[in-house]
Every structure is written in C-alpha cells, then in structure tokens.
Design a protein around this motif. Sequence first.
Motif, mmCIF file in Angstrom:
data_model
loop_
_atom_site.group_PDB
_atom_site.id
_atom_site.type_symbol
_atom_site.label_atom_id
_atom_site.label_comp_id
_atom_site.label_asym_id
_atom_site.label_seq_id
_atom_site.Cartn_x
_atom_site.Cartn_y
_atom_site.Cartn_z
ATOM 1 N N SER A 31 0.846 -1.188 0.000
ATOM 2 C CA SER A 31 0.000 0.000 0.000
ATOM 3 C C SER A 31 0.885 1.244 0.000
ATOM 4 O O SER A 31 1.802 1.357 0.816
ATOM 5 C CB SER A 31 -0.896 -0.030 1.243
ATOM 6 O OG SER A 31 -1.484 1.224 1.457
ATOM 7 N N THR A 32 0.611 2.164 -0.936
ATOM 8 C CA THR A 32 1.414 3.384 -0.997
ATOM 9 C C THR A 32 0.520 4.607 -0.895
ATOM 10 O O THR A 32 -0.650 4.537 -1.281
ATOM 11 C CB THR A 32 2.200 3.479 -2.322
ATOM 12 O OG1 THR A 32 1.270 3.436 -3.405
ATOM 13 C CG2 THR A 32 3.200 2.351 -2.436
ATOM 14 N N PRO A 33 1.010 5.753 -0.428
ATOM 15 C CA PRO A 33 2.351 5.886 0.170
ATOM 16 C C PRO A 33 2.436 5.140 1.498
ATOM 17 O O PRO A 33 1.394 4.870 2.102
ATOM 18 C CB PRO A 33 2.482 7.399 0.384
ATOM 19 C CG PRO A 33 1.077 7.880 0.550
ATOM 20 C CD PRO A 33 0.246 7.001 -0.346
ATOM 21 N N ARG A 34 3.637 4.826 1.904
ATOM 22 C CA ARG A 34 3.815 4.213 3.208
ATOM 23 C C ARG A 34 3.492 5.252 4.280
ATOM 24 O O ARG A 34 3.692 6.458 4.078
ATOM 25 C CB ARG A 34 5.247 3.691 3.395
ATOM 26 C CG ARG A 34 5.655 2.621 2.399
ATOM 27 C CD ARG A 34 4.696 1.432 2.388
ATOM 28 N NE ARG A 34 4.613 0.750 3.674
ATOM 29 C CZ ARG A 34 3.524 0.084 4.108
ATOM 30 N NH1 ARG A 34 2.420 0.045 3.366
ATOM 31 N NH2 ARG A 34 3.533 -0.514 5.261
ATOM 32 N N PRO A 35 2.999 4.798 5.443
ATOM 33 C CA PRO A 35 2.704 5.753 6.512
ATOM 34 C C PRO A 35 3.931 6.594 6.861
ATOM 35 O O PRO A 35 5.057 6.109 6.806
ATOM 36 C CB PRO A 35 2.310 4.844 7.682
ATOM 37 C CG PRO A 35 1.793 3.601 7.046
ATOM 38 C CD PRO A 35 2.603 3.423 5.793
ATOM 39 N N LEU A 36 3.678 7.835 7.178
ATOM 40 C CA LEU A 36 4.745 8.798 7.474
ATOM 41 C C LEU A 36 5.602 8.297 8.633
ATOM 42 O O LEU A 36 5.075 7.887 9.670
ATOM 43 C CB LEU A 36 4.107 10.144 7.823
ATOM 44 C CG LEU A 36 5.053 11.321 8.068
ATOM 45 C CD1 LEU A 36 5.815 11.694 6.790
ATOM 46 C CD2 LEU A 36 4.268 12.524 8.591
#
Lengths: 413, 221
Positions: free
Chosen positions: A171-176
């Motif tokens: 899943s993108t974007p990856r969590p901050l």
Amino acid sequence: MSGDESGMQFGIFSVSDITEDPTTRTTISEAQRIRDWITMAVHAEEVGLDVVAIGEHHNPPFFSSSPTTTLAYVAAQTKRILLSTATTLITTDDPVKIAEDFAMLQVLSEGRTDVMLGRGNTGPVYPWFGKDIRQGIELAMEHYGLLHQLWHEEVVDWSGRFRTPLQGFTSTPRPLDGVAPFVWHGSIRSPEIAEQAAYYGDGFFANNIFWPKEHYQRLIGYYRQRFEHYGHGTAAQAIVGLGGQFFARRNSQDAVDEFRPYFDHAPVYGHGPSLEEFTAQTPLTVGSPQQVIDRYAAMREHFGDYQRQLFLVDHAGLPLKTVLEQLDILGGEIVPALRKELAKDRPAEVPAAPTHESQVAKALAGKLPVPGGRAPSAPDGQASSSAGGHPSSVPERAQRVEGHTGAAFGVQR
Amino acid sequence: MSARRIAVVSAGLSQPSSTRLLADRLAAATIAALGARGVEASAETFELRDLARDVTNNLVTGFPSPALESAIERVTAADGLIAVTPIFTTSYSGLFKSFIDVLDPASLTDMPVLLGATGGSERHSLAIDYAMRPLFAYLHARPVTTGVFAASADWGRGAQPGQEDAASGLHDRIARAAAELATAIVQSTRDAGARDPFAPPDGSAGLRSGLSQVGAYGETR
C-alpha cells in the motif's frame, strides 16, 4: 495538537448535513455548504481547537462522500489542527483504499491525520457498495484486520471472505515515518467494536450525543476493562474519546430561544422530545458558556479521564455566521476553561491524547500496542518492530499474532 | 418456590378503559391460578397511555426516557406477560405496536404471554390470532393457546360465574387462559436476566467468537 497538561484534544465533528434553516425556511446550496464547512474547519484552528473531523455519507442530504479530499484541502490551509473523520466506513469502503487515502493525507498534512472507523447505519449504503448490513460486524473485523496489516507491513499477502485476495501488495504511500495514523473505533452501541478497539490497543470513541450517559458508561467501561485485559495498559490508560453538543450565548435564555427552532426541526431528534427533556437526558447543553463548561468538566466523573472531546456545532441548518460565533465561544471561553479543569487531579498514568509525534516516540521506544497484547515472555520492543519502520517478515508476524492471541485469550487472566 | 412477577401491558386509551378492565381481570385470575398451584405471584400494570409520549420520543430519538426504560426493564424481566390491546381497524392499536417496536426484539424470547384484546363487537375477536399471535411468534415469545377477546356485550351477560350463558362467557375464557398462563409460568425455564452484552467474555470462547473466528487478520500466510 494536544494542548497542554490536560492531555486533552478538543475539536469539532460534522455529519455534513444540508438542512433547511427553520428560521428562514431557506436551504443553502450544496456547493455553498461545502465552502462553509471549509471556513468552519479553518476557523476551528484559528480559535485554538485541536481537531476537526468529518463524517462519511453516500446519500443526500449529506455532502461528505470523500473525507480525505475535503481534509486535504483543509490541511493545505492550516498549520496545526489535526484532521480526522467521524466516521470512515470500515464496512463498505475498501480497506486498501482507506489505507492509501489516509496515508496520503497523513504525509501531505505532515502527520496531522488520524482516522475514526465506524460501521455506518444507513441500510442502503451496504447494498450500494455490494455488501450486506447483516455482516456489518464481520466486515468491520475483517476489513480492519487488513487495514492494520497494510499499514504495519510493507508487503502483504492476504485473503479473506469479503475482498479479493492480495498477493505481494504494498500500500502506498507508506505511513509517514513508518507509523500508521492513530485509529479510533467509533461506536454508539456495539460491544464488539469496543472489544476490537481493546484488542488492538486502539482508541475508542463513544459518540454519546444522542443517548443517555448510562449506556456509554457501560460501553466505555467495557472497553477500558478489555484494554487492560489485553495488556495494553491499565483501564485508566485506555484511549477514550467522547462526542458532545452545545449551543451557547452570553445569557443562557438567549441560547435557548435562539437554538430551540433548530432543535425542534433537527433531522435527528426534531419533532420528538422537548429541548428540556433532551438536554436532561443527553450531553446536549444549551445555555451560557459556564453551563457548557460545567457539564463537560463533569464528563470524566462518568467516563474516567479521557483524551478527546469533539463537539457537533454545524448541523440542523445553523447558518455559517452562527456556527463561527459558536466556534469563537468554544475556542475563546469553553475549551480554555475545560483544559484547566481537566488538568486538575488528572492521574499521572493517564496518557495524553495521541498525536503523530507521540506515536513516533512510542514506535522508537518499541511501545506501540501489538494486536491482542504482548505475550508475557516476548522481549520488550521486538513485537512492534514493524511499526517502527522495519517491518518483520510475514511468516514471523503470523507466528507472533498467533502467540499473542493465545496469550491474551488465556494466559493473562 | 419464589414469588413470580407478572407484567401487565394495557394499551387502552380512555380512562377508565375496557382494555384495562380486561387486563385487571386476567391478572387477578392468573394470580389466583398460580396460587392454586402453590405459587405466590404479583402483577404490575403498565398503562401505555401514560407512556405514549415517551414511546413516540423513543421512536424518534432511538433511546427511551428514564420512565420508559424502567417500564421496559420491568416488562421484559417479568416471569410472565399479559398483553392487552384494543383492536383498531382490524389490528392491535398503533400505541401497542409502537411499544413493542421500542423493545429489543430478543427481549421477550421464551416469555410466557397471555394475549387479550377488546373491541366493539365479537366480529374482531380473531384479531388476537391473526394479528397479535404472529407478532409474538416473531419475537419468540410463548403465547398460550387461549386468547381472551372481550367485546362490549361481554361485559353484560355471562361476565360473572353462575349467570346465564356463563359457560361461553368471559369469565370462563379468562379462567381458562389464566390457568394456561399459570402453567406456562410455572414450567418456564426462561432466564429473566438476559445476557448482558457488556459482560466481559469469560475465558477464551467469547473472545474467539468475537474476533478470531471472523478473521481479525483474514488469512495471514
């Protein structure tokens, strides 16, 4: 984002209804209502609130079908306020899209994002999205299981009952900063959802604005007890949010007189109980700022010290000008007084409301909650390595979950 | 044997009403029938007219007022229920149905029930069987086979024992239905303390059914 020594976050949440103003018999356009809501959200930051949240609906008279779009627009016009939902439909939305949309919002808002998940209670929404309302709880369980996995693991292999399988999906974007947005599970009546929140060590938001407190005392008491059972901390350390509703004017009789027509015609409770009955039975408080302060300062006596208080201020056809005035009163008088009141005698063990910064700090310390709790034998820190930005491999995780589940279900009791 | 509590729900609208009159007689006869079986019993009557606004408000807001909540608790936790409604326009009254509608649909499961109804003439008497009985069947309650319908005329001849036509009269129908309800109450194994949804699951079974069975993770491989 979380104020001060009270550890509380105060904010507003909206159901995004477009309702006729009963005093003028006029209804603003959908486009105007959307622009007005943005004005309110931006003003919420200006008056010093911590959170602005919006619901998700897929039918008129509600405009908010796309909360992350709306919140991203607010994010671009604000600097400090935290963006959230009330609620995001975990049952009928694709958990993959939730993972993607909210991670995107989290990155764009530089961490000012969390999410409140709910099942939704509009019957036709389920078939419109190809789901069955009778499986609402099961959908919430499976979908959140996947959402959690998508945020905590880089590469996901998954299959379940309700969604097409995933092989090697990222899943993108990856969590901050490798840290997922904080998750609140919202419920008005389901112990299963309180159980789910406790199992994951997530927050629990009891939207208590339309029901008497006794019901929510039991629901929140259950969540706190189960949070402790799973080993995420003591019952007092569980993360609790509450809804609220008020209308305030300098003189309390002015507030009653001005709000009564909106109350009497409100979509949710209008044409039913009197304003007086409803304010006696629910958290709705109509009166002077001090009356609102007194009522909400006492909430922790019923529910324990908590972390988030959201107010409904913009429904039932109230005009923008009135809502902005309510926000001025909320930010200018009510919230500062509540922050002071709730800081008094707050036990040291009660955690402050979660923010991205506090979640990152927890991740670095290896203290993010593990679903089902940590096995007593697990070395501290190992279990949350995936959340700290170094995802463990899938087989390791599967094993870990198995072990922790077993521990939580038996050993710790 | 411990004393039994009978809840009497009367949906009559006038005061006094023949619906209440019938409800009182059914209650008294049931207490007497239980007494004959050596079981002490008491009855508490709930006049829905007194709760009419609360019932409507509950329909609108989704939650009961304290007064209505108390009534609901006492009705659903009783050992037996006597439900009496006037028949309006072929069926139970709207107020009666509205009260049923604000109950948890599972809250009358296995409840022994005596069905009663009143109307202007005996032409409405089958409404007990074609309207009330399916309603209580849906709720998994256990209505006894004899329902008691009282038409206006029933309050005259045959209403008392020993009067002309007594054998087919109201008194005998009440006695028969009350005896059936008394037997059902004595034999009932219904647990009045329904499952508390907020009681923490004891042991692993509840939790597994709560989360693991439905796949908190789907299948993680």
